[in-house]
Enzyme design. Structure first.
Site, PDB file in Angstrom:
ATOM      1  N   PHE A 134      29.294  81.468  73.216  1.00  0.00           N
ATOM      2  CA  PHE A 134      28.809  82.705  73.816  1.00  0.00           C
ATOM      3  C   PHE A 134      28.529  82.507  75.312  1.00  0.00           C
ATOM      4  O   PHE A 134      28.792  83.403  76.119  1.00  0.00           O
ATOM      5  CB  PHE A 134      27.551  83.190  73.092  1.00  0.00           C
ATOM      6  CG  PHE A 134      27.794  83.541  71.652  1.00  0.00           C
ATOM      7  CD1 PHE A 134      28.487  84.694  71.320  1.00  0.00           C
ATOM      8  CD2 PHE A 134      27.355  82.718  70.626  1.00  0.00           C
ATOM      9  CE1 PHE A 134      28.736  85.034  69.989  1.00  0.00           C
ATOM     10  CE2 PHE A 134      27.594  83.037  69.301  1.00  0.00           C
ATOM     11  CZ  PHE A 134      28.289  84.192  68.972  1.00  0.00           C
ATOM     12  N   CYS A 135      28.015  81.339  75.671  1.00  0.00           N
ATOM     13  CA  CYS A 135      27.787  81.030  77.088  1.00  0.00           C
ATOM     14  C   CYS A 135      29.114  80.875  77.816  1.00  0.00           C
ATOM     15  O   CYS A 135      29.267  81.308  78.967  1.00  0.00           O
ATOM     16  CB  CYS A 135      26.965  79.748  77.223  1.00  0.00           C
ATOM     17  SG  CYS A 135      25.340  79.815  76.423  1.00  0.00           S
TER      18      CYS A 135
END
Length: 282
Positions: free
Chosen positions: A19-20
């Site tokens: 997600f990062c």
């Protein structure tokens, strides 16, 4: 793109978190400078200021400081801000309200409404999405990346004890750990994630050979892009391209990534994504 200094961004992350990685791919492609704060995944003292205890967190200052949570909200809100000059970033973020929900396991979590929508007026929408199908397609595959593709990562990179150890060696090397934390995280984490990956395999109804699910998903994406487009966005990546690339990128250097490149048709698209992001960063 905005004039230098008009949008100050700080990304709180784990480097190996898909997600990062999605958020970094988005910011890099759009040429937005940002600071990175690598969060210690054990103590998480770097985000003690936040009641939201997950990453990524993006602190954005466009005249006043603001915290953005959830990778898809971050991407939708910042993209809306870049396109539309009508609303402040604070107003735009208010269009993505957090909603408390309970999972099947009885755990309370926050979901964010509208997170795959760009909050544009009719004229802006027509400029970015000349036909409605383009918008629908982008939203569909952004959601697919979050709801399906990302869940194939852990079962594949922790598939065997050897792969689990290699994955945690990479996580410790790239992450923020103390010496002893890193030692215990590498060996205990590898063992724990090997068994957790088996639970995830069962939860998401994956095949005995989880590589097959990865291959099928990746080839499904390639088929959706098609032979006549460089990217799903056409000549340039759209938000779905950036999301899928960001998720897959966290496997680079691991056996699962090499297998994916050999056994699927993803490589030409993936290389084009690498090139266009490197060009944007430069």
């Amino acid at each position: 793109q905005l004039p230098a200094g008009s949008l100050q961004l700080t990304l709180y992350q784990y480097k190996t978190c898909p997600f990062c990685s999605k958020v970094r791919a988005f910011l890099d492609y759009h040429g937005l400078p940002y600071e990175i704060v690598e969060v210690n995944p054990i103590m998480r003292k770097e985000i003690k200021f936040s009641s939201y205890r997950k990453v990524p967190i993006l602190l954005a200052n466009a005249g006043s400081p603001l915290q953005l949570n959830d990778s898809s909200v971050i991407i939708s809100a910042i993209k809306t801000y870049l396109i539309s000059k009508r609303n402040s970033l604070e107003e735009i973020v208010s269009f993505y309200p957090p909603m408390k929900t309970v999972t099947e396991q009885g755990k309370e979590v926050f979901e964010y409404g509208n997170k795959y929508w760009l909050m544009l007026d009719e004229k802006e929408t027509k400029r970015i999405y000349p036909v409605n199908e383009v918008r629908v397609e982008e939203m569909k595959w952004r959601k697919w990346a979050d709801d399906w593709l990302v869940h194939l990562i852990s079962p594949n990179v922790y598939r065997t004890p050897r792969e689990a150890l290699a994955s945690f060696d990479y996580i410790v090397r790239e992450g923020k750990f103390g010496t002893m934390e890193g030692f215990f995280a590498k060996y205990l984490g590898a063992v724990a994630m090997f068994f957790i990956s088996k639970r995830l395999k069962k939860r998401h109804h994956l095949q005995d050979n989880v590589r097959e699910d990865l291959y099928e998903a990746v080839n499904e994406w390639v088929k959706a892009v098609g032979k006549h487009r460089l990217f799903m966005g056409g000549n340039q990546p759209n938000l779905a391209d950036l999301a899928v690339y960001g998720v897959l990128r966290v496997m680079e250097g691991l056996e699962a990534f090499d297998d994916m490149m050999v056994h699927t048709k993803i490589q030409p698209w993936y290389q084009r994504m690498e090139e266009v992001i490197q060009k944007a960063e430069a």
